[in-house]
Design a protein around this motif. Structure first.
Motif, PDB file in Angstrom:
ATOM      1  N   VAL A   1       0.854  -1.191   0.000  1.00  0.00           N
ATOM      2  CA  VAL A   1       0.000   0.000   0.000  1.00  0.00           C
ATOM      3  C   VAL A   1       0.889   1.239   0.000  1.00  0.00           C
ATOM      4  CG1 VAL A   1      -1.748   1.280   1.279  1.00  0.00           C
ATOM      5  CG2 VAL A   1      -1.879  -1.214   1.134  1.00  0.00           C
ATOM      6  N   GLY A   2       0.621   2.116  -0.934  1.00  0.00           N
ATOM      7  CA  GLY A   2       1.439   3.308  -1.102  1.00  0.00           C
ATOM      8  C   GLY A   2       2.517   3.142  -2.154  1.00  0.00           C
ATOM      9  N   GLY A   3       2.778   1.898  -2.528  1.00  0.00           N
ATOM     10  CA  GLY A   3       3.764   1.629  -3.569  1.00  0.00           C
ATOM     11  C   GLY A   3       3.212   1.903  -4.957  1.00  0.00           C
ATOM     12  N   GLU A   4       4.068   1.782  -5.946  1.00  0.00           N
ATOM     13  CA  GLU A   4       3.702   2.096  -7.324  1.00  0.00           C
ATOM     14  C   GLU A   4       2.558   1.219  -7.839  1.00  0.00           C
ATOM     15  OE1 GLU A   4       3.360   3.928 -10.875  1.00  0.00           O
ATOM     16  OE2 GLU A   4       4.476   4.620  -9.122  1.00  0.00           O
ATOM     17  N   THR A   5       2.606  -0.074  -7.570  1.00  0.00           N
ATOM     18  CA  THR A   5       1.552  -0.975  -8.058  1.00  0.00           C
ATOM     19  C   THR A   5       0.205  -0.591  -7.464  1.00  0.00           C
ATOM     20  OG1 THR A   5       3.152  -2.757  -8.292  1.00  0.00           O
ATOM     21  CG2 THR A   5       0.836  -3.391  -8.233  1.00  0.00           C
ATOM     22  N   TYR A   6       0.175  -0.318  -6.171  1.00  0.00           N
ATOM     23  CA  TYR A   6      -1.070   0.081  -5.513  1.00  0.00           C
ATOM     24  C   TYR A   6      -1.568   1.412  -6.058  1.00  0.00           C
ATOM     25  CZ  TYR A   6      -4.405   1.455  -1.943  1.00  0.00           C
ATOM     26  OH  TYR A   6      -5.541   1.878  -1.299  1.00  0.00           O
ATOM     27  N   ARG A   7      -0.692   2.398  -6.144  1.00  0.00           N
ATOM     28  CA  ARG A   7      -1.094   3.722  -6.656  1.00  0.00           C
ATOM     29  C   ARG A   7      -1.640   3.624  -8.070  1.00  0.00           C
ATOM     30  NH1 ARG A   7       3.763   5.303  -4.330  1.00  0.00           N
ATOM     31  NH2 ARG A   7       4.687   5.669  -6.349  1.00  0.00           N
ATOM     32  N   ARG A   8      -1.018   2.788  -8.887  1.00  0.00           N
ATOM     33  CA  ARG A   8      -1.503   2.609 -10.253  1.00  0.00           C
ATOM     34  C   ARG A   8      -2.887   1.963 -10.259  1.00  0.00           C
ATOM     35  NH1 ARG A   8       3.039  -0.275 -13.299  1.00  0.00           N
ATOM     36  NH2 ARG A   8       3.044  -0.737 -11.190  1.00  0.00           N
ATOM     37  N   PHE A   9      -3.109   0.947  -9.414  1.00  0.00           N
ATOM     38  CA  PHE A   9      -4.390   0.240  -9.385  1.00  0.00           C
ATOM     39  C   PHE A   9      -5.531   1.156  -8.959  1.00  0.00           C
ATOM     40  CE2 PHE A   9      -7.750  -2.438  -7.821  1.00  0.00           C
ATOM     41  CZ  PHE A   9      -7.748  -3.528  -8.672  1.00  0.00           C
ATOM     42  N   VAL A  10      -5.295   2.021  -7.992  1.00  0.00           N
ATOM     43  CA  VAL A  10      -6.361   2.877  -7.463  1.00  0.00           C
ATOM     44  C   VAL A  10      -6.405   4.255  -8.123  1.00  0.00           C
ATOM     45  CG1 VAL A  10      -6.389   1.685  -5.241  1.00  0.00           C
ATOM     46  CG2 VAL A  10      -5.000   3.751  -5.507  1.00  0.00           C
ATOM     47  N   SER A  11      -5.646   4.432  -9.185  1.00  0.00           N
ATOM     48  CA  SER A  11      -5.579   5.732  -9.850  1.00  0.00           C
ATOM     49  C   SER A  11      -6.818   6.018 -10.688  1.00  0.00           C
ATOM     50  CB  SER A  11      -4.349   5.792 -10.758  1.00  0.00           C
ATOM     51  OG  SER A  11      -4.559   4.990 -11.912  1.00  0.00           O
ATOM     52  N   PRO A  12      -7.087   7.301 -10.935  1.00  0.00           N
ATOM     53  CA  PRO A  12      -8.167   7.653 -11.861  1.00  0.00           C
ATOM     54  C   PRO A  12      -7.968   7.039 -13.251  1.00  0.00           C
ATOM     55  CG  PRO A  12      -7.525   9.579 -10.600  1.00  0.00           C
ATOM     56  CD  PRO A  12      -6.517   8.489 -10.298  1.00  0.00           C
ATOM     57  N   LEU A  13      -6.708   6.947 -13.701  1.00  0.00           N
ATOM     58  CA  LEU A  13      -6.449   6.342 -15.016  1.00  0.00           C
ATOM     59  C   LEU A  13      -6.901   4.890 -15.052  1.00  0.00           C
ATOM     60  CD1 LEU A  13      -2.918   7.742 -15.902  1.00  0.00           C
ATOM     61  CD2 LEU A  13      -5.124   8.379 -16.904  1.00  0.00           C
ATOM     62  N   ALA A  14      -6.585   4.130 -14.008  1.00  0.00           N
ATOM     63  CA  ALA A  14      -7.009   2.727 -13.966  1.00  0.00           C
ATOM     64  C   ALA A  14      -8.530   2.626 -13.940  1.00  0.00           C
ATOM     65  CB  ALA A  14      -6.403   2.025 -12.757  1.00  0.00           C
ATOM     66  N   GLN A  15      -9.168   3.493 -13.187  1.00  0.00           N
ATOM     67  CA  GLN A  15     -10.627   3.466 -13.133  1.00  0.00           C
ATOM     68  C   GLN A  15     -11.222   3.768 -14.507  1.00  0.00           C
ATOM     69  OE1 GLN A  15     -12.607   2.615 -10.423  1.00  0.00           O
ATOM     70  NE2 GLN A  15     -14.186   2.587 -11.977  1.00  0.00           N
ATOM     71  N   LEU A  16     -10.692   4.774 -15.179  1.00  0.00           N
ATOM     72  CA  LEU A  16     -11.197   5.115 -16.508  1.00  0.00           C
ATOM     73  C   LEU A  16     -10.958   3.987 -17.506  1.00  0.00           C
ATOM     74  CD1 LEU A  16     -10.138   8.852 -16.698  1.00  0.00           C
ATOM     75  CD2 LEU A  16     -12.466   7.933 -16.469  1.00  0.00           C
ATOM     76  N   ARG A  17      -9.794   3.360 -17.427  1.00  0.00           N
ATOM     77  CA  ARG A  17      -9.500   2.253 -18.342  1.00  0.00           C
ATOM     78  C   ARG A  17     -10.443   1.080 -18.119  1.00  0.00           C
ATOM     79  NH1 ARG A  17      -3.392   3.292 -17.142  1.00  0.00           N
ATOM     80  NH2 ARG A  17      -2.933   4.767 -18.803  1.00  0.00           N
ATOM     81  N   ASN A  18     -10.913   0.910 -16.911  1.00  0.00           N
ATOM     82  CA  ASN A  18     -11.864  -0.162 -16.605  1.00  0.00           C
ATOM     83  C   ASN A  18     -13.292   0.206 -16.945  1.00  0.00           C
ATOM     84  OD1 ASN A  18     -10.711  -2.667 -15.569  1.00  0.00           O
ATOM     85  ND2 ASN A  18      -9.669  -1.278 -14.173  1.00  0.00           N
ATOM     86  N   GLN A  19     -13.495   1.320 -17.593  1.00  0.00           N
ATOM     87  CA  GLN A  19     -14.829   1.713 -18.030  1.00  0.00           C
ATOM     88  C   GLN A  19     -14.989   1.519 -19.538  1.00  0.00           C
ATOM     89  OE1 GLN A  19     -17.157   2.473 -15.657  1.00  0.00           O
ATOM     90  NE2 GLN A  19     -15.418   1.920 -14.389  1.00  0.00           N
TER      91      GLN A  19
END
Length: 130
Positions: A105-123
Motif C-alpha cells: 500500500v502506497g507503492g507504485e503498483t497500488y497507486r496505479r491500481f487505485v488511480s483515476p487512469l485505472a478506473q477510466l480504463r476499466n470503463q
C-alpha cells in the motif's frame, strides 16, 4: 439492507458489546458471495510474492453484485474484512476486487491500481459490466 443481524447480536451492539470477530462473522453470513470473493483474493495474495491478487469476474447476478457493493462501500464492513484477512482491499468497476499486501500500500503498483487512469480504463466497453 446490508446485513442480516441476529437479534442477540443487535442487542449486544446496542449495549456496545460487539467484538470484531462477531461483526465479521455477521458479514460472512450476510454477504456470502462477497465473503467468497474477498477470502479468495486474500488467500491468494498471502500465498504469492505479488503485491496483490484480484478477482475480475462479473458476479453471476445483480444480487451478488449488490453484495460486493455493500461490502466494499461500507467503511465498517470493508475495514472489518481488511483487519480479518490482513490485507488492503481495492475495488473497481462494480466487480473487480483486489487484495493488497499491507507493505504494498502506497507503492507504485497500488497507486496505479487505485488511480483515476485505472478506473477510466476499466470503463471501456469491453471491460464494463455495471
Amino acid at each position: 439492507m446490508s446485513l442480516d443481524v441476529p437479534t442477540a447480536l443487535l442487542e449486544r451492539a446496542e449495549a456496545g458489546q460487539v467484538d470484531d470477530d462477531e461483526f465479521v462473522d455477521c458479514v460472512r453470513q450476510s454477504l456470502p458471495y462477497a465473503w467468497t470473493v474477498v477470502s479468495d483474493v486474500a488467500a491468494r495474495v498471502h500465498t504469492t510474492t505479488a503485491d496483490y491478487a484480484d478477482h475480475a469476474v462479473p458476479p453471476p447476478s445483480e444480487a451478488e453484485r449488490g453484495q460486493l457493493l455493500r461490502a466494499l462501500a461500507s467503511d465498517a464492513i470493508r475495514g472489518g474484512l481488511e483487519r480479518h484477512f490482513g490485507v488492503r482491499l481495492a475495488f473497481q468497476n462494480c466487480h473487480r476486487v483486489a487484495a493488497f499486501r499491507p507493505a504494498a500500500v502506497g507503492g507504485e503498483t497500488y497507486r496505479r491500481f487505485v488511480s483515476p487512469l485505472a478506473q477510466l480504463r476499466n470503463q471501456s466497453p469491453e471491460l464494463r459490466d455495471c
